[in-house]
Structures are given as C-alpha cells and as structure tokens.
Design a protein around this motif. Structure first.
Motif, PDB file in Angstrom:
ATOM      1  N   ARG A 131      38.707  40.507  48.678  1.00 18.69           N
ATOM      2  CA  ARG A 131      37.602  39.806  47.937  1.00 18.69           C
ATOM      3  C   ARG A 131      36.382  40.489  47.905  1.00 18.69           C
ATOM      4  NH1 ARG A 131      33.423  37.483  50.178  1.00 18.69           N
ATOM      5  NH2 ARG A 131      34.322  37.387  52.127  1.00 18.69           N
ATOM      6  N   LYS A 132      36.122  41.452  48.662  1.00 13.02           N
ATOM      7  CA  LYS A 132      35.114  42.335  48.451  1.00 13.02           C
ATOM      8  C   LYS A 132      35.519  43.397  47.617  1.00 13.02           C
ATOM      9  CE  LYS A 132      32.685  42.206  52.827  1.00 13.02           C
ATOM     10  NZ  LYS A 132      32.271  42.772  54.063  1.00 13.02           N
ATOM     11  N   LEU A 133      36.456  43.790  47.344  1.00 14.10           N
ATOM     12  CA  LEU A 133      37.044  44.937  46.661  1.00 14.10           C
ATOM     13  C   LEU A 133      37.179  44.309  45.018  1.00 14.10           C
ATOM     14  CD1 LEU A 133      39.140  47.236  48.481  1.00 14.10           C
ATOM     15  CD2 LEU A 133      37.327  47.986  47.316  1.00 14.10           C
ATOM     16  N   LYS A 134      37.498  43.103  44.961  1.00 16.08           N
ATOM     17  CA  LYS A 134      37.825  42.120  43.661  1.00 16.08           C
ATOM     18  C   LYS A 134      36.339  42.544  42.955  1.00 16.08           C
ATOM     19  CE  LYS A 134      41.677  39.455  43.584  1.00 16.08           C
ATOM     20  NZ  LYS A 134      42.248  38.309  44.466  1.00 16.08           N
ATOM     21  N   SER A 170      31.918  49.567  32.395  1.00 17.62           N
ATOM     22  CA  SER A 170      32.437  48.365  31.166  1.00 17.62           C
ATOM     23  C   SER A 170      33.954  49.137  30.479  1.00 17.62           C
ATOM     24  CB  SER A 170      31.440  48.229  30.157  1.00 17.62           C
ATOM     25  OG  SER A 170      30.906  49.532  29.510  1.00 17.62           O
ATOM     26  N   GLY A 171      34.056  50.414  30.963  1.00 17.68           N
ATOM     27  CA  GLY A 171      35.271  50.990  30.156  1.00 17.68           C
ATOM     28  C   GLY A 171      36.500  50.323  30.986  1.00 17.68           C
ATOM     29  N   ASN A 172      37.673  51.169  30.653  1.00 14.94           N
ATOM     30  CA  ASN A 172      38.824  50.794  31.472  1.00 14.94           C
ATOM     31  C   ASN A 172      39.774  52.112  32.121  1.00 14.94           C
ATOM     32  OD1 ASN A 172      40.027  51.880  29.362  1.00 14.94           O
ATOM     33  ND2 ASN A 172      40.808  49.868  28.444  1.00 14.94           N
ATOM     34  N   GLU A 173      38.998  53.174  31.987  1.00  9.69           N
ATOM     35  CA  GLU A 173      39.775  54.451  32.370  1.00  9.69           C
ATOM     36  C   GLU A 173      39.567  54.577  34.008  1.00  9.69           C
ATOM     37  OE1 GLU A 173      39.418  58.586  30.305  1.00  9.69           O
ATOM     38  OE2 GLU A 173      37.898  57.232  29.644  1.00  9.69           O
ATOM     39  N   ILE A 174      40.648  55.215  34.605  1.00  6.99           N
ATOM     40  CA  ILE A 174      40.797  55.612  35.779  1.00  6.99           C
ATOM     41  C   ILE A 174      40.529  57.122  35.935  1.00  6.99           C
ATOM     42  CG2 ILE A 174      41.603  55.548  38.105  1.00  6.99           C
ATOM     43  CD1 ILE A 174      41.411  52.582  37.093  1.00  6.99           C
ATOM     44  N   GLU A 183      46.764  59.376  37.434  1.00  3.50           N
ATOM     45  CA  GLU A 183      47.964  59.243  36.441  1.00  3.50           C
ATOM     46  C   GLU A 183      48.618  58.055  36.912  1.00  3.50           C
ATOM     47  OE1 GLU A 183      52.070  62.095  36.193  1.00  3.50           O
ATOM     48  OE2 GLU A 183      49.818  62.954  36.842  1.00  3.50           O
ATOM     49  N   ARG A 184      48.695  57.589  38.039  1.00  4.98           N
ATOM     50  CA  ARG A 184      49.432  56.394  38.480  1.00  4.98           C
ATOM     51  C   ARG A 184      48.686  55.121  37.931  1.00  4.98           C
ATOM     52  NH1 ARG A 184      51.714  54.137  43.752  1.00  4.98           N
ATOM     53  NH2 ARG A 184      51.202  56.063  44.714  1.00  4.98           N
ATOM     54  N   TYR A 185      47.216  55.066  37.851  1.00  6.68           N
ATOM     55  CA  TYR A 185      46.544  53.638  37.577  1.00  6.68           C
ATOM     56  C   TYR A 185      46.035  53.742  36.101  1.00  6.68           C
ATOM     57  CZ  TYR A 185      47.668  52.701  42.439  1.00  6.68           C
ATOM     58  OH  TYR A 185      48.480  52.379  43.408  1.00  6.68           O
ATOM     59  N   ASN A 186      45.807  54.787  35.768  1.00  5.92           N
ATOM     60  CA  ASN A 186      45.092  54.851  34.347  1.00  5.92           C
ATOM     61  C   ASN A 186      45.737  54.143  33.212  1.00  5.92           C
ATOM     62  OD1 ASN A 186      43.222  55.368  32.675  1.00  5.92           O
ATOM     63  ND2 ASN A 186      43.815  57.374  32.089  1.00  5.92           N
ATOM     64  N   GLY A 187      44.993  53.301  32.549  1.00  2.00           N
ATOM     65  CA  GLY A 187      45.754  52.355  31.606  1.00  2.00           C
ATOM     66  C   GLY A 187      46.328  51.131  31.921  1.00  2.00           C
ATOM     67  N   GLN A 188      46.096  50.922  33.365  1.00  2.00           N
ATOM     68  CA  GLN A 188      46.565  49.554  33.706  1.00  2.00           C
ATOM     69  C   GLN A 188      45.689  48.425  34.008  1.00  2.00           C
ATOM     70  OE1 GLN A 188      49.681  49.686  36.730  1.00  2.00           O
ATOM     71  NE2 GLN A 188      50.069  51.716  36.289  1.00  2.00           N
ATOM     72  N   GLY A 189      44.476  48.899  33.702  1.00  2.92           N
ATOM     73  CA  GLY A 189      43.468  47.980  34.118  1.00  2.92           C
ATOM     74  C   GLY A 189      42.658  48.153  35.382  1.00  2.92           C
ATOM     75  N   TYR A 190      41.526  47.653  35.634  1.00  2.00           N
ATOM     76  CA  TYR A 190      40.792  47.602  36.887  1.00  2.00           C
ATOM     77  C   TYR A 190      41.233  46.664  37.991  1.00  2.00           C
ATOM     78  CZ  TYR A 190      37.237  50.768  34.653  1.00  2.00           C
ATOM     79  OH  TYR A 190      36.477  51.879  34.080  1.00  2.00           O
ATOM     80  N   GLY A 191      41.931  45.463  37.416  1.00  2.00           N
ATOM     81  CA  GLY A 191      42.188  44.504  38.509  1.00  2.00           C
ATOM     82  C   GLY A 191      43.383  45.071  39.312  1.00  2.00           C
ATOM     83  N   LYS A 192      44.476  45.646  38.639  1.00  2.00           N
ATOM     84  CA  LYS A 192      45.459  46.258  39.360  1.00  2.00           C
ATOM     85  C   LYS A 192      45.006  47.313  40.284  1.00  2.00           C
ATOM     86  CE  LYS A 192      50.142  47.139  38.762  1.00  2.00           C
ATOM     87  NZ  LYS A 192      51.358  47.902  37.676  1.00  2.00           N
ATOM     88  N   PHE A 193      44.118  48.142  39.925  1.00  2.00           N
ATOM     89  CA  PHE A 193      43.722  49.515  40.396  1.00  2.00           C
ATOM     90  C   PHE A 193      42.830  48.760  41.911  1.00  2.00           C
ATOM     91  CE2 PHE A 193      39.932  52.493  41.151  1.00  2.00           C
ATOM     92  CZ  PHE A 193      40.616  53.230  41.658  1.00  2.00           C
TER      93      PHE A 193
END
Ligand code: TRP
Length: 334
Positions: free
Chosen positions: A221-224, A230-234, A264-274
């Motif tokens: 919950r805290k990490l969510k 406001s971007g989406n880049e990792i 490399e693994r998480y870029n482009g997948q959105g912050y939620g998944k990360f």
C-alpha cells in the motif's frame, strides 16, 4: 576480535521512532562486512534519547526491538560488540570531562540543537545542549577511527575531531581523531512521499517510510502511494526524477539488480507495474528479517545476555581510555 591492531568502527543509534528500510539498506546492511576488517562497536544511545522526553515503557520496548532487529538484519553479536550506552559508565564520566574542553560558542553553532530546541520549546534542557559532547565521548572512548553516520551528524563529528585535537594538543596523544563514514548520495533511501528528504524513523507521516516490521500488505500500500513525477520513464536521475530514482535504489538494494538492468526491464511498462515489482522485492527481503526478529524478541533474557556481554567487552576498551584521561588530567589513580 581481540586483535588490538585492528582499526575501530563505532556507531550509535537512538532507540526512538521505528527502524525503517532506510536504516537497513542505507546503514545496517553496510555495517555487516565491516567486522572483517575492523573491531566494530554499535550501541543503543539511550542516554542521548532522554534529551527529549520519553515514555519509559516505550523506551524500554524500543531498546529491545532495535537490538533484536539489528541482530535479525545480520549483525552478529559475536563478531560485533552490541551494547547499551547506559550500561557503560565511562560514557557519562568522559562526557563530563569533555564538557570542560568544549566551548559554549562551539555548541551554539550546532544546527541539530537549534532544530531540536525549536521543536521542543518547553524542554530546552542542558542535556540537549551538550548532546554533541556526550557523542564525542562515545566515539573517543573507543579510539574509533571510522564513524558510520548520516549526513546530519557531520557537524557533530567535526566537533568531536576538534575536541580530540584540542585535548591531544594539551596532553599528548590520548585520542584517535575519527573520520566520518558517510554513505554516498544514491545509496541513501529517501522518503516515499517527499523523495528529496531522507526516509526517517522519526517522520510523523506514516506513509513516508517503510518500517522493518511493516506487514506485506502495508508495504504494498505504501509503495503504491509513493510520489512519482508526471512522466513514465524508468531512469536513474536523482535531480529530475527523485521518486523513480529512490524506488530504483530500493529495488537494486533488495534484489541485487543494477540500475541499468532495472531500467531496461521496467522502462515503458508504467509506474504501476514497477511499483509492484519494488513491493515484491521489499516484502521478500524483509520476510526473513521479520521471522528472525520474532524469534529473538520472544527471548528477552537472551537479548539481555547479548547486552551484558557487549557491555563487558565495551567497558574493557572504554575504561582503558578513561584511565589514560584521568592520568593526564592529574586525578589520583583509583
Ligand atoms: N547523534 C547520533 C544520531 O542521532 C547518534 C549517536 C550518539 C552516535 N552517539 C554516537 C552516532 C556516536 C555515532 C557515534 O544519529
């Protein structure tokens, strides 16, 4: 451990607030390998804690909790001297003496005193004022050459060095002049909601920190809710993307993966998944610490035994320094 030729590391932590993921990843974890090269002393600074009003039952509980958590995080009480400051009388004794070698002008400059006295206007006591002198005694008693501390303690370390040098100039080489060991920027874990501030165990806002004893659903919950841009880049960029960079630091420290691999693994997948991936890694990293903690905390007598043995080992070192100090000052030998 008894090899006196080894250099000495000493640090202290106040048994107040609750230990956070930042304390673990940014401090305790880095201390684990030090015992291979140094004689290491870590103490609960309960004498320092009472410079602000404490609830006695809570102070005692936190002291047990912190000790058990330190050991659960891997700090082996055989290889490291773990003790309570109040159990080693030499701290208060050298603290008094060093008060007589510290100028009020020096203490007036301490920013932590200014901050704390602004926060506790109804209790600006003499202990709060001479807090850095007791800290100097803590360090100088053990002839510590390295002192792992956060950035906020740098000024106290500078004062310790000045007092040590002043004393040595007057009486000969009594004290080792210590160096701070400050974790590099980027190794620090920041607040989840305000990622330009350090994650702090004394932060009033619960959602700013992950506590080592937080259950898995609280961690998720805290990490969510962690503050992102406001971007989406990792991508690791502390100035431009402090929130993302902080979670990358947490993920890297808990999973062992490099920043490049994470990007490399998480870029482009959105912050939620990360964020979910970071939560999973933190939960997995803390599960064994929490299990070990529960086992240790259930055995209060075992914890006290650790502290008794720690106080014996600490006293042996501290008393030798105090004796030297008494001798150069001209006190009659005991
Ligand atoms: N003042 C330190 C802090 O708040 C705690 C502390 C007390 C300490 N004595 C010490 C740290 C000696 C290092 C060495 O973080």
């Amino acid at each position: 451990m008894t090899d006196t030729a080894r250099p000495i590391v000493l640090s202290g932590i106040q048994p107040s607030g609750r230990l956070t993921l930042g304390n673990y990843l940014g401090a305790i974890k880095n201390w684990l390998p030090l015992s291979e090269r140094y004689d290491c002393y870590y103490m609960l600074v309960d004498l320092h804690a009472i410079t602000v009003r404490q609830d006695p039952a809570q102070l005692r509980e936190r002291s047990y909790e912190f000790l058990a958590l330190y050991i659960a995080c891997g700090l082996d009480p055989q290889r490291n001297v773990l003790f309570a400051q109040s159990h080693v009388p030499a701290h208060a004794r050298l603290g008094w003496i060093l008060n007589c070698y510290t100028q009020m002008g020096e203490l007036n400059r301490m920013t932590q005193f200014k901050d704390k006295s602004a926060k506790h206007v109804d209790n600006i006591n003499a202990g709060l004022y001479s807090y850095p002198v007791l800290m100097a005694a803590d360090i100088l008693l053990y002839q510590a050459s390295q002192v792992p501390v956060g950035d906020d303690q740098k000024q106290h370390l500078e004062l310790t060095r000045d007092v040590a040098q002043r004393f040595n100039n007057l009486y000969g080489k009594v004290f080792t002049v210590p160096e701070p060991m400050i974790p590099p920027v980027g190794a620090r874990i920041m607040s989840l909601k305000e990622p330009t501030k350090k994650m702090s165990k004394s932060d009033e806002a619960e959602t700013n920190a992950i506590y080592l004893l937080d259950p898995p659903d609280t961690i998720v919950r805290k990490l969510k809710k962690a503050e992102m841009d406001s971007g989406n880049e990792i991508r690791f960029d502390i100035a431009g993307k402090p929130g993302v960079s902080n979670l990358m630091s947490i993920l890297s420290a808990t999973s062992g993966e490099s920043f490049d691999a994470i990007a490399e693994r998480y870029n482009g997948q959105g912050y939620g998944k990360f964020k979910q991936a970071v939560a999973d890694a933190v939960v997995e990293c803390l599960a064994p610490v929490q299990a070990k903690y529960r086992e240790l905390r259930a055995d209060e007598e075992g914890l006290r035994k650790v502290l008794r043995s720690g106080a014996d080992r600490a006293s042996a070192k501290a008393d030798a320094t105090l004796k030297k100090v008494h001798d150069v000052l001209g006190f009659i030998p005991e």
